[in-house]
Design a protein around this motif. Structure first.
Motif, mmCIF file in Angstrom:
data_model
loop_
_atom_site.group_PDB
_atom_site.id
_atom_site.type_symbol
_atom_site.label_atom_id
_atom_site.label_comp_id
_atom_site.label_asym_id
_atom_site.label_seq_id
_atom_site.Cartn_x
_atom_site.Cartn_y
_atom_site.Cartn_z
ATOM 1 N N ARG A 57 -19.155 10.992 5.965
ATOM 2 C CA ARG A 57 -18.633 12.376 6.127
ATOM 3 C C ARG A 57 -17.477 12.482 7.236
ATOM 4 O O ARG A 57 -16.743 13.278 7.289
ATOM 5 C CB ARG A 57 -19.812 12.730 7.262
ATOM 6 N N ARG A 89 -17.628 13.589 1.399
ATOM 7 C CA ARG A 89 -18.263 13.078 0.519
ATOM 8 C C ARG A 89 -18.119 14.073 -0.774
ATOM 9 O O ARG A 89 -18.727 15.294 -0.632
ATOM 10 C CB ARG A 89 -19.632 12.692 0.695
ATOM 11 N N GLY A 91 -18.972 16.636 -3.599
ATOM 12 C CA GLY A 91 -20.242 17.288 -3.809
ATOM 13 C C GLY A 91 -21.305 17.308 -2.870
ATOM 14 O O GLY A 91 -22.253 17.939 -3.048
ATOM 15 N N LYS A 92 -20.929 16.613 -1.813
ATOM 16 C CA LYS A 92 -21.858 16.967 -0.681
ATOM 17 C C LYS A 92 -21.342 17.516 0.674
ATOM 18 O O LYS A 92 -21.856 18.294 1.280
ATOM 19 C CB LYS A 92 -22.415 15.513 -0.084
ATOM 20 N N ASP A 93 -20.168 17.073 0.706
ATOM 21 C CA ASP A 93 -19.411 17.889 1.968
ATOM 22 C C ASP A 93 -18.189 18.890 1.629
ATOM 23 O O ASP A 93 -17.725 18.678 0.759
ATOM 24 C CB ASP A 93 -18.843 17.028 2.982
#
Length: 128
Positions: A57, A89, A91-93
């Motif tokens: 992150r 990240r 697809g995550k952040d």
């Protein structure tokens, strides 16, 4: 000895280091635990940024220089981009944060000089 007591204690608290001086089995364990979210903080050398898929992150760059066989040299534009590019990240952040620390010897002017440099051409080390 694969794991020293202090390394295990830190890992159980979500903190680990990753560098060339560690045994491969311990480095692999750190990588897997980080990817699974069991380890939250990894201190590493720039080789971590270039070698494996461990996006974070946030990244903290503690020095804009490194020790080499030629003495102490500034990071290249590519090295700085590679390390800071680990922040966020896929697809995550929606955003990642890269923080560059100031030291007695390095500050905003040195960071700015590296940041505005054009990337070096990529040179493959692989041969057909």
């Amino acid at each position: 000895e694969v794991a020293q007591e202090d390394r295990v204690r830190l890992a159980l608290n979500g903190i680990a280091s990753h560098h060339a001086g560690l045994l491969p089995v311990w480095k692999n364990l750190v990588e897997e635990c980080f990817q699974e979210g069991l380890i939250k903080v990894v201190t590493a050398t720039e080789t971590l940024a270039a070698g494996i898929n461990m996006p974070a992150r946030s990244t903290v760059i503690t020095s804009l220089s490194k020790r080499t066989s030629d003495g102490i040299n500034s990071l290249t534009s590519n090295e700085l981009r590679q390390m800071s590019g680990r922040a966020g990240r896929r697809g995550k952040d929606t955003v990642g944060h890269a923080v560059m620390m100031r030291s007695r010897w390095e500050g905003a002017p040195e960071a700015f000089t590296i940041v505005i440099q054009e990337p070096d051409p990529l040179k493959s080390k692989f041969s057909p």
